[in-house]
Every structure is written in structure tokens, then in C-alpha cells.
Write a protein that holds these residues in place. Structure first.
Motif, PDB file in Angstrom:
ATOM      1  N   CYS A 302       0.830  -1.207   0.000  1.00  0.00           N
ATOM      2  CA  CYS A 302       0.000   0.000   0.000  1.00  0.00           C
ATOM      3  C   CYS A 302       0.864   1.257   0.000  1.00  0.00           C
ATOM      4  CB  CYS A 302      -0.919   0.011   1.220  1.00  0.00           C
ATOM      5  SG  CYS A 302      -2.184  -1.273   1.206  1.00  0.00           S
ATOM      6  N   THR A 303       2.123   1.099   0.382  1.00  0.00           N
ATOM      7  CA  THR A 303       3.014   2.261   0.387  1.00  0.00           C
ATOM      8  C   THR A 303       3.476   2.633  -1.018  1.00  0.00           C
ATOM      9  OG1 THR A 303       5.077   0.977   0.610  1.00  0.00           O
ATOM     10  CG2 THR A 303       3.879   1.530   2.646  1.00  0.00           C
ATOM     11  N   LEU A 304       3.419   1.695  -1.967  1.00  0.00           N
ATOM     12  CA  LEU A 304       4.001   1.940  -3.288  1.00  0.00           C
ATOM     13  C   LEU A 304       3.367   3.109  -4.033  1.00  0.00           C
ATOM     14  CD1 LEU A 304       4.759  -1.650  -4.614  1.00  0.00           C
ATOM     15  CD2 LEU A 304       6.320   0.012  -3.603  1.00  0.00           C
ATOM     16  N   PRO A 305       2.023   3.175  -4.173  1.00  0.00           N
ATOM     17  CA  PRO A 305       1.458   4.329  -4.892  1.00  0.00           C
ATOM     18  C   PRO A 305       1.715   5.650  -4.177  1.00  0.00           C
ATOM     19  CG  PRO A 305      -0.282   2.990  -3.896  1.00  0.00           C
ATOM     20  CD  PRO A 305       0.978   2.208  -3.788  1.00  0.00           C
ATOM     21  N   ILE A 306       1.774   5.614  -2.845  1.00  0.00           N
ATOM     22  CA  ILE A 306       2.071   6.831  -2.083  1.00  0.00           C
ATOM     23  C   ILE A 306       3.497   7.274  -2.358  1.00  0.00           C
ATOM     24  CG2 ILE A 306       2.269   7.824   0.225  1.00  0.00           C
ATOM     25  CD1 ILE A 306       0.154   5.820   1.145  1.00  0.00           C
ATOM     26  N   HIS A 313       7.529   9.427  -9.592  1.00  0.00           N
ATOM     27  CA  HIS A 313       7.647   8.353 -10.574  1.00  0.00           C
ATOM     28  C   HIS A 313       6.349   8.214 -11.360  1.00  0.00           C
ATOM     29  CE1 HIS A 313      10.963   6.211  -8.033  1.00  0.00           C
ATOM     30  NE2 HIS A 313      11.459   7.128  -8.817  1.00  0.00           N
ATOM     31  N   LYS A 314       6.442   8.167 -12.676  1.00  0.00           N
ATOM     32  CA  LYS A 314       5.256   7.927 -13.490  1.00  0.00           C
ATOM     33  C   LYS A 314       4.775   6.484 -13.336  1.00  0.00           C
ATOM     34  CE  LYS A 314       5.996  11.330 -17.173  1.00  0.00           C
ATOM     35  NZ  LYS A 314       6.192  11.517 -18.625  1.00  0.00           N
ATOM     36  N   ASN A 315       5.721   5.573 -13.202  1.00  0.00           N
ATOM     37  CA  ASN A 315       5.408   4.151 -13.110  1.00  0.00           C
ATOM     38  C   ASN A 315       5.718   3.649 -11.703  1.00  0.00           C
ATOM     39  OD1 ASN A 315       5.048   1.416 -13.393  1.00  0.00           O
ATOM     40  ND2 ASN A 315       6.415   1.184 -15.154  1.00  0.00           N
ATOM     41  N   PRO A 316       4.714   3.166 -10.949  1.00  0.00           N
ATOM     42  CA  PRO A 316       4.976   2.647  -9.598  1.00  0.00           C
ATOM     43  C   PRO A 316       5.971   1.493  -9.577  1.00  0.00           C
ATOM     44  CG  PRO A 316       2.627   3.007  -9.918  1.00  0.00           C
ATOM     45  CD  PRO A 316       3.278   3.171 -11.266  1.00  0.00           C
ATOM     46  N   MET A 317       6.158   0.806 -10.720  1.00  0.00           N
ATOM     47  CA  MET A 317       7.120  -0.289 -10.760  1.00  0.00           C
ATOM     48  C   MET A 317       8.540   0.229 -10.504  1.00  0.00           C
ATOM     49  SD  MET A 317       5.310  -2.948 -11.200  1.00  0.00           S
ATOM     50  CE  MET A 317       6.355  -4.269 -11.779  1.00  0.00           C
ATOM     51  N   ASN A 318       8.800   1.486 -10.876  1.00  0.00           N
ATOM     52  CA  ASN A 318      10.110   2.059 -10.562  1.00  0.00           C
ATOM     53  C   ASN A 318      10.295   2.182  -9.058  1.00  0.00           C
ATOM     54  OD1 ASN A 318      10.711   2.334 -13.261  1.00  0.00           O
ATOM     55  ND2 ASN A 318      10.050   4.460 -13.383  1.00  0.00           N
ATOM     56  N   THR A 319       9.210   2.500  -8.367  1.00  0.00           N
ATOM     57  CA  THR A 319       9.271   2.632  -6.910  1.00  0.00           C
ATOM     58  C   THR A 319       9.464   1.275  -6.262  1.00  0.00           C
ATOM     59  OG1 THR A 319       7.688   4.434  -7.179  1.00  0.00           O
ATOM     60  CG2 THR A 319       8.134   3.710  -4.935  1.00  0.00           C
ATOM     61  N   GLU A 320       8.941   0.233  -6.871  1.00  0.00           N
ATOM     62  CA  GLU A 320       9.071  -1.104  -6.290  1.00  0.00           C
ATOM     63  C   GLU A 320      10.531  -1.545  -6.196  1.00  0.00           C
ATOM     64  OE1 GLU A 320       7.612  -5.710  -6.995  1.00  0.00           O
ATOM     65  OE2 GLU A 320       6.973  -4.135  -8.358  1.00  0.00           O
ATOM     66  N   TYR A 321      11.363  -0.940  -7.040  1.00  0.00           N
ATOM     67  CA  TYR A 321      12.793  -1.253  -6.980  1.00  0.00           C
ATOM     68  C   TYR A 321      13.344  -1.042  -5.580  1.00  0.00           C
ATOM     69  CZ  TYR A 321      17.771  -0.171  -7.378  1.00  0.00           C
ATOM     70  OH  TYR A 321      19.120  -0.089  -7.176  1.00  0.00           O
ATOM     71  N   TYR A 322      12.793  -0.096  -4.845  1.00  0.00           N
ATOM     72  CA  TYR A 322      13.291   0.195  -3.510  1.00  0.00           C
ATOM     73  C   TYR A 322      12.991  -0.928  -2.524  1.00  0.00           C
ATOM     74  CZ  TYR A 322      14.213   4.880  -5.143  1.00  0.00           C
ATOM     75  OH  TYR A 322      14.718   5.943  -5.831  1.00  0.00           O
ATOM     76  N   LEU A 323      12.078  -1.819  -2.880  1.00  0.00           N
ATOM     77  CA  LEU A 323      11.815  -2.976  -2.029  1.00  0.00           C
ATOM     78  C   LEU A 323      13.077  -3.804  -1.835  1.00  0.00           C
ATOM     79  CD1 LEU A 323       8.322  -4.299  -3.185  1.00  0.00           C
ATOM     80  CD2 LEU A 323       8.929  -3.397  -0.948  1.00  0.00           C
ATOM     81  N   ARG A 324      13.849  -3.944  -2.909  1.00  0.00           N
ATOM     82  CA  ARG A 324      15.068  -4.748  -2.800  1.00  0.00           C
ATOM     83  C   ARG A 324      16.070  -4.074  -1.862  1.00  0.00           C
ATOM     84  NH1 ARG A 324      19.800  -5.442  -6.121  1.00  0.00           N
ATOM     85  NH2 ARG A 324      18.974  -4.107  -7.756  1.00  0.00           N
ATOM     86  N   VAL A 345      15.266  -4.628 -11.623  1.00  0.00           N
ATOM     87  CA  VAL A 345      16.161  -3.880 -12.495  1.00  0.00           C
ATOM     88  C   VAL A 345      16.792  -2.769 -11.678  1.00  0.00           C
ATOM     89  CG1 VAL A 345      16.335  -2.467 -14.562  1.00  0.00           C
ATOM     90  CG2 VAL A 345      14.718  -4.366 -14.495  1.00  0.00           C
ATOM     91  N   SER A 346      18.065  -2.540 -11.880  1.00  0.00           N
ATOM     92  CA  SER A 346      18.765  -1.502 -11.142  1.00  0.00           C
ATOM     93  C   SER A 346      18.758  -0.201 -11.920  1.00  0.00           C
ATOM     94  CB  SER A 346      20.199  -1.938 -10.869  1.00  0.00           C
ATOM     95  OG  SER A 346      20.923  -0.939 -10.224  1.00  0.00           O
ATOM     96  N   TYR A 347      18.375   0.855 -11.265  1.00  0.00           N
ATOM     97  CA  TYR A 347      18.361   2.178 -11.872  1.00  0.00           C
ATOM     98  C   TYR A 347      19.266   3.103 -11.084  1.00  0.00           C
ATOM     99  CZ  TYR A 347      14.038   0.370 -13.921  1.00  0.00           C
ATOM    100  OH  TYR A 347      13.117  -0.388 -14.550  1.00  0.00           O
ATOM    101  N   LYS A 348      20.078   3.883 -11.798  1.00  0.00           N
ATOM    102  CA  LYS A 348      20.970   4.821 -11.100  1.00  0.00           C
ATOM    103  C   LYS A 348      20.263   6.114 -10.747  1.00  0.00           C
ATOM    104  CE  LYS A 348      25.759   3.770 -12.128  1.00  0.00           C
ATOM    105  NZ  LYS A 348      27.051   4.341 -12.557  1.00  0.00           N
ATOM    106  N   ASN A 349      19.308   6.537 -11.545  1.00  0.00           N
ATOM    107  CA  ASN A 349      18.792   7.890 -11.392  1.00  0.00           C
ATOM    108  C   ASN A 349      17.270   7.965 -11.372  1.00  0.00           C
ATOM    109  OD1 ASN A 349      21.315   9.455 -11.443  1.00  0.00           O
ATOM    110  ND2 ASN A 349      21.509   8.543 -13.460  1.00  0.00           N
ATOM    111  N   ILE A 350      16.589   6.917 -10.892  1.00  0.00           N
ATOM    112  CA  ILE A 350      15.128   7.004 -10.862  1.00  0.00           C
ATOM    113  C   ILE A 350      14.685   7.888  -9.729  1.00  0.00           C
ATOM    114  CG2 ILE A 350      14.799   4.767 -11.969  1.00  0.00           C
ATOM    115  CD1 ILE A 350      14.270   3.575  -9.238  1.00  0.00           C
TER     116      ILE A 350
END
Length: 350
Positions: A302-306, A313-324, A345-350
Motif C-alpha cells: 500500500c506504500t508503493l502508490p504513495i 515516478h510515473k510508473n509505480p514499478m520504478n518505486t518497487e525497486y526500492y523494495l530490494r 532492475v537496477s536504476y541509477k537515477n530514478i
């Protein structure tokens, strides 16, 4: 995120390095008219073109060094450029350059030049993991920001008055460095407890919250900044974070000082752009916010869309990266939650 109060903002600091000046790019190869036209078109629709200008600078050098005089770029010409551009470059850098080259080649076709268009370039996977500061490390960073002083003669172009509040803003709001440096006085609304932010990356506007501790820090900084003998420093359209001359602060200057700050704080510096970097404050803000919400009883998903809204982030999937990142630092929090997907996927600048 709450931030520790800033102390000594009225003091002058240790010493200031010169700002990095970005020169106006000049192109002289056969492609130069198309390069200028392409940049003008991108600027007209509001795109940031700094990276494009540097890319064209390299491409212009390549065409001159190899005495290329045709505006119709063939596969052989492209392959030669690709081999030259790939020397001693990281995979992600090569991928970025190929995407920019492909976009330019498509533009060349639209203006009457028959150019080779390469197949879509696969984005290479990356094992890069950004640095996430602990709460204790953030306290050390804040303290070192406040301890910096100028030794000797005062430099009017110093940026050190702004650094303590700027670093706290980045951690509290999760803004990208250039988003923060582009804030103008009119964007700060203390009455509504928010800052209006224009994102250069996603070309959208969003709102960054101002909590009580951050408001104290910003008001203190503004009170000292407004004492500078600079005309229009309080004007609505003037930048919030400025040097002693009232000029906008450059991100490279902030990065150099942040490097010194973390070394003074005893935080190991890896180097070679692997950090810790100023941008890692953004990752840290997201992870700490996520941990705080979960510990206060919120379901982690539930924290992801927030968080996606918070981070822009336009895409919440980018935020999910922080789960790892959170899982590696706080395994007790999310061990009971199965991953949404396996292909991180690893992102340097999301």
C-alpha cells in the motif's frame, strides 16, 4: 522526512571551489546545421538538451577526425561510430549514446537524409546498487554541513550558506538535485506546507511537502540569504538556493562539496561516480519513508502508490525497486511479503 535543525547558517565557510562553467557548444562538421536545428526543436518543446549538446560534441569530433562529409549516414558509418564511442565506456553509457544516436538518425530521415536506423538496442542489466544512508549517518552529514567554514578571505561566490538547508531539503523531500536547484521563491508556499516542483526528467509538476522541521530550516536559510546585498534576491522568480552573488547553484558544485562532507563524516567514499552521491539522498529518503510507514502498520504494498507520488515516478514499478534495497537493510520488515515480480532492475537515477 524530519530533518535535524540547521545551525550556524550565518557563518561563512571553509573555502569555495570555482563553479563549473558549461561553455556554449560549437559544431563544425557536415552535420552541424542539423545538430543546431535538432537542439532548437527539442528546446521548443521543453526538453532538457544539455546531454544532447555533449553527445553532439563527441559526434562532431568523430565526423571531423574521420573526414566524413556525407549527411546520409550508412550502416558502415554507424558501425564505425559505435566502435569508436564504445571504447572504455560502461554498458549503460553506450546504451544511452545509442538511444540518442538513433533518435538523431530518425530526425535526419524526417528532414530528407536517408540514414541507417539501427535495431533497437537492448538495455543492459546493471548490478549497480545505490548507497542508502543510515539514520546515524544522516545525522553525521547534517553536522558536517554545519561545521564547514571558509578559511581566510571571504569569497562572494560561495555556496556554503545554502548547503545545510539544501542537503536537508533533499533528504526530507526526495527531490532530484536539479529539481531542488531549480526551485524559485514563488514555488515555496509555507502557508500550504508545500513546494511546487517542475520535474526536468518526467516533464511534470508535482508537490513536495514541507514538514515542520524543514520549514524551520528553510525559513532560517531564507532569513540569512535575504541579507545579501543582491538586487531582486527576494523576487518571486529568483532562485531559492543561490551563491553569495545571487546566482543559481550548479549541481556539480554541490556534488564536490557533498564528497567532502561525507569524507569528513567518516563515511567511506567508493569513487568513480559509484558514491555515495548526492542522488543517494533521494534513494535514502524513499527507503526511510517506506520503513517508517511499514513500522507504523501500513501494508508494504500500500506504500508503493504513495511513494510513487512522493518520488515523482510515473510508473509505480520504478518505486518497487526500492523494495530490494529495503529488504537488504531491513529484512525483518518485508520477509513475510512475497515479491511482486522477480526481474528486479537496477536504476541509477530514478
Amino acid at each position: 522526512r524530519d530533518v535535524a535543525p540547521s545551525r550556524g547558517l550565518g557563518d561563512v565557510y571553509k573555502r569555495q571551489e570555482g563553479c563549473c562553467m558549461v561553455n556554449q557548444m560549437k559544431y563544425s562538421s557536415v552535420l552541424s546545421p542539423y545538430m543546431y536545428a535538432y537542439i532548437k526543436e527539442k528546446e521548443a518543446i521543453g526538453h532538457a538538451v544539455t546531454q544532447t549538446k555533449w553527445f553532439f560534441h563527441e559526434l562532431d569530433i568523430y565526423f571531423q577526425q574521420n573526414n566524413l562529409t556525407s549527411t546520409q549516414i550508412t550502416k558502415e558509418m554507424y558501425d564505425g561510430w559505435y566502435e569508436w564511442a564504445s571504447i572504455n565506456r560502461k554498458r549503460t553509457t553506450i546504451h544511452t549514446k545509442v538511444l540518442m544516436m538513433t533518435a538523431f538518425l530518425k530526425y535526419m530521415c524526417t528532414v530528407g537524409n536517408d540514414c541507417y536506423i539501427p535495431y533497437p538496442h537492448k538495455n543492459p542489466s546493471s548490478d549497480f546498487i545505490p548507497y542508502v544512508f543510515s539514520h546515524e549517518e544522516m545525522e553525521k552529514v547534517f553536522k558536517e554541513c554545519d561545521r564547514l567554514r571558509i578559511a581566510g578571505q571571504y569569497h562572494s561566490h560561495t555556496v556554503l550558506m545554502a548547503l545545510p538547508s539544501l542537503i536537508r531539503l533533499l533528504y526530507s523531500t526526495g527531490l532530484r538535485i536539479n529539481e531542488a536547484l531549480n526551485i524559485r521563491n514563488q514555488d515555496v508556499h509555507f502557508d500550504k506546507h508545500l513546494i511546487v516542483v517542475d520535474s526536468l526528467k518526467n516533464h511534470i509538476q508535482r508537490l513536495a511537502p514541507i514538514n515542520e522541521s524543514l520549514e524551520v530550516v528553510l525559513r532560517q536559510y531564507i532569513s540569512y540569504r535575504d541579507r545579501l546585498s543582491v538586487s531582486d534576491i527576494t523576487a518571486p522568480n529568483s532562485y531559492l538556493f543561490v551563491s553569495g552573488t545571487g546566482k543559481r547553484i550548479g549541481s556539480s558544485t554541490v556534488s564536490r562539496w557533498f564528497h567532502k562532507i561525507i569524507i569528513n563524516a567518516g563515511i567511506p567514499y567508493i569513487g568513480n561516480h559509484d558514491g555515495p552521491r548526492v542522488h543517494d539522498l533521494r534513494h535514502t529518503a524513499c527507503v526511510h519513508a517506506m520503513v517508517n510507514m511499514v513500522r507504523n502498520g501500513m501494508d508494504i504494498y500500500c506504500t508503493l502508490p504513495i511513494l510513487a507520488t512522493f518520488m515523482g515516478h510515473k510508473n509505480p514499478m520504478n518505486t518497487e525497486y526500492y523494495l530490494r534495497l529495503t529488504q537488504s537493510m531491513y529484512p525483518e520488515l518485508i520477509s513475510k511479503f512475497p515479491p511482486i515480480y522477480k526481474g528486479y532492475v537496477s536504476y541509477k537515477n530514478i
